[in-house]
Every structure is written in structure tokens, then in C-alpha cells.
Design an enzyme around this catalytic site. Structure first.
Site, short mmCIF file in Angstrom:
data_model
loop_
_atom_site.label_atom_id
_atom_site.label_comp_id
_atom_site.label_asym_id
_atom_site.label_seq_id
_atom_site.Cartn_x
_atom_site.Cartn_y
_atom_site.Cartn_z
N HIS A 119 0.83 -1.21 0.00
CA HIS A 119 0.00 0.00 0.00
C HIS A 119 0.86 1.26 0.00
O HIS A 119 1.94 1.30 0.59
CB HIS A 119 -0.94 0.01 1.21
CG HIS A 119 -0.22 -0.04 2.53
ND1 HIS A 119 0.25 -1.20 3.07
CD2 HIS A 119 0.10 0.95 3.39
CE1 HIS A 119 0.83 -0.94 4.22
NE2 HIS A 119 0.76 0.35 4.44
N ASN A 120 0.41 2.28 -0.71
CA ASN A 120 1.03 3.61 -0.80
C ASN A 120 2.32 3.63 -1.60
O ASN A 120 2.98 4.67 -1.69
CB ASN A 120 1.32 4.21 0.59
CG ASN A 120 0.11 4.25 1.48
OD1 ASN A 120 -1.01 4.36 1.00
ND2 ASN A 120 0.32 4.14 2.77
#
Length: 363
Positions: free
Chosen positions: A259-260
Site C-alpha cells: 500500500h502507498n
């Protein structure tokens, strides 16, 4: 479909010689090439193998003496693998699908399907999805709420795309990949063992947590144009902002992007490599197979990370990294040589220690 030797040379933009009207039905390795097939012998090391096959034409290295090899024609490859890519495009197997939307597919009201797009059996297209023209979506693909997919996409069987994902044109996704799954984000109600271990290297009774609370991923995934994702690869959606993959990046089978993460343009992420959450990768970065990047790192553009390397710190642009922990390649090679010399060095040290003890028994 059959081509002539001249047709193939023209398609490749390559120099050719000999009988350019020779019919070519396919390609093969030099030793097993049959008459009518184009032997792929782009390096001098393949010259002997040509005599074992029956090919009358071959792709050869520059300035090769094709007539001395008994060939009737040849195409010359100044950069062998690049020419191989062109040959593969010429003879690529076409993807066949029936036109339109298969009766077993579910397309929710409000979804928009572009002109010429084809959707195979047992697919699910959620509300608000927009799929560009000429997309090929094979069987058992699921596409979540409000997804945007550009023109000429190819989604192979069992691909799963989560809600709000945005994908550019000419996207190719191999079977079993998941894009936009929830990120692996959890937090304990109080200071936990991982936090204590990072700070002090110890774990106390007070830091033993009773469980973890999920942090739901509110962001999604944004993917640029001309991106390819391999079989069973995963790209998690962002916690708040989107996880991003830049134009032209190619992602191999079993790659995990957390994620990210931000991946730049024209990167290569090879099989089983992994990028932990919130790491930022520049343009034209190559991660070799099984390379791993820790979380919250910055990797500059034009970096190469060798296979099975473990990256735990920031990397400035233009470096070649290798090893575990990853370090500059030349330093890693010297370190490896030193490790290889350790047994011999220790044996010499042991012999010297015995010699000293013999002459100076009282130390």
C-alpha cells in the site's frame, strides 16, 4: 499465416540478404528448425547448431557468412534480443474471443463498455465501471465499483480489480493478478512488541499485544499507460492516497507491491520481488527476482537491484546494488571474496596461534 523472408525483414526494419521470397511459416531454434521455418541464431555460438537443423533462412549476427552456412537467405540482428522481440510480435498467437458480452457475464446497470470491447464468460462488471474500446476481458474476471480502464486492455482469466482503480491504455494483466486489494495495515491498541524491538532490541511483558486493529485502505490504485502485470502479482490500494505505477512499467509474476507504494516510469520488477508499504521508486528502476525493499524507502531513478538482494536503506540515483544487506555491487563482490577467504585465513591464524603457543607457552 505465412510470410516471406522479406516481409519479416521489413516488419523488423532489419537488413536482409539472399532470397527474400522464401516462404516462412514460423520460427524455431537452430538445431530443430525445419524447412520453411526461420532459425533464430543471433549469436555466433549458435552457428554449429544450424547444421543440425533443416532451415534455409535464419536470423544471424551482423556480418555473418550466411552462404557458407548453406542458407538461402538471412536477416541480420545488430541487437539480438531486440530483434527477437520483433520476431515474437510477428508470429504472436492471436487472442481469440467471441464478439460482444457473453450471456453468463454480469454487467451492472450504469457500467459503460467501449466500442469493440469483448467480455468473456462469468465476468462481473460493477456499477460505475468504464471500460475503453477494444478491451479483451477473458473469463472469470471481476472489476469493482467505479473502475476506469483505458483502450485496448487485455485482462486474462481470474484477474480481480478492486474499487476505484484507474488504469491507462494498452494495459495487459496476466491470470490471477489482483489489483486494488486492501493494504496490510494493522495497529495495536497500545505500544506493541514490534515498536519496542525497533527501539531497544528487546521484548518485555508490557509490549505483548492482545491483538491488532485493521486500518482500512481508503485510497485505490492508479496505473499509467502501457503497463503489464504478471500472473498472481498483487498491487495493494493506498491507505489514504493511491498506490501508483507509472507509464511503461512491467511487473512480473508473483510480485507484491504494498500500500502507498509509488513506482516510476519504465521500471522492471522481476518475479517474486516485493516492495513494502510507502516506498517510492524512481524511473527506469530494475528489481531482480526475489529482491525485497523495506517500507518507507526512497529509491532513485536508474537504480538496478540484483536478484535476491535485501534493501533496507535509501538508494541514490544511478546505483547498482547487490547482496543482503544490499550495498554497492563492487563492495558486495569484495565482501563476498573476503567471506570466501575466511576459512583459509582462519586456518592460517590457527596455525600461527599454535606456533606462538609452542614458543611462548606462558603467553
Amino acid at each position: 499465416m505465412k510470410y516471406t523472408l522479406g516481409d519479416i525483414a521489413q516488419a523488423l526494419g532489419a537488413e536482409a540478404a539472399g532470397d527474400l521470397s522464401l516462404p516462412i511459416s514460423g520460427v524455431a531454434e537452430p538445431a530443430v528448425a525445419e524447412r520453411g521455418e526461420l532459425a533464430l541464431a543471433m549469436e555466433p555460438t549458435f552457428a554449429e547448431k544450424l547444421g543440425e537443423g533443416a532451415a534455409e533462412a535464419a536470423v544471424l549476427w551482423p556480418d555473418a557468412d550466411w552462404q557458407a552456412m548453406g542458407l538461402k537467405g538471412a536477416i541480420f540482428a545488430p541487437r539480438s534480443r531486440y530483434v527477437l522481440a520483433g520476431v515474437a510480435r510477428v508470429f504472436a498467437h492471436e487472442l481469440h474471443m467471441n464478439e460482444g458480452i457473453h450471456p453468463t457475464a454480469i454487467v451492472e446497470p450504469g457500467a459503460e463498455i467501449g466500442e469493440g470491447a469483448r467480455i468473456g464468460p462469468f465476468c462481473y462488471i460493477a456499477k460505475g465501471v468504464r471500460i475503453g474500446p477494444n478491451a479483451l476481458i477473458f473469463n472469470h474476471v471481476s472489476i469493482g465499483l467505479d473502475v476506469r480502464i483505458g483502450a485496448d486492455a487485455v485482462l486474462h482469466p481470474q484477474v480481480h480489480i478492486g474499487p476505484r482503480v484507474v488504469i491507462g491504455d494498452r494495459f495487459i494483466c496476466q491470470p490471477g493478478a489482483t489489483i486494488g486489494g486492501d493494504g496490510f495495515s494493522f495497529v495495536s491498541p497500545s505500544r506493541d512488541a514490534v515498536e519496542e524491538a525497533r527501539e531497544s532490541g528487546t521484548i518485555s511483558e508490557a509490549s505483548r499485544t492482545t491483538g491488532f486493529v485493521r486500518i482500512n485502505s481508503l485510497g485505490s490504485v492508479t496505473i499509467g499507460h502501457d503497463v503489464e502485470v504478471g500472473a498472481n502479482a498483487t498491487i495493494d490500494r493506498g491507505t489514504i492516497s493511491d498506490t501508483r505505477v507509472g507509464d511503461g512499467t512491467k511487473i512480473d509474476d508473483l510480485v507484491c507491491i504494498g500500500h502507498n507504494v509509488q513506482v516510476g516510469r519504465h521500471c522492471l520488477l522481476c518475479g517474486q520481488s516485493g516492495v513494502a508499504g510507502s516506498t517510492v521508486i524512481g524511473d527506469r528502476v530494475v528489481l531482480g527476482g526475489k529482491a525485497g525493499l523495506a517500507d518507507h524507502l526512497t529509491v532513485g531513478s536508474d537504480v538496478i537491484v540484483a536478484g535476491a538482494s535485501a534493501v533496507s536503506s535509501h538508494i541514490p540515483p544511478g546505483r547498482v546494488m547487490m547482496g543482503n544487506p544490499a550495498m554497492k555491487m563492487e563492495l558486495n563482490v569484495e565482501s563476498y571474496k573476503a567471506i570466501r577467504r575466511l576459512p583459509r585465513t582462519m586456518a592460517k591464524l590457527d596455525a600461527l596461534q599454535k606456533l606462538v603457543s609452542k614458543h611462548f607457552p606462558n603467553g
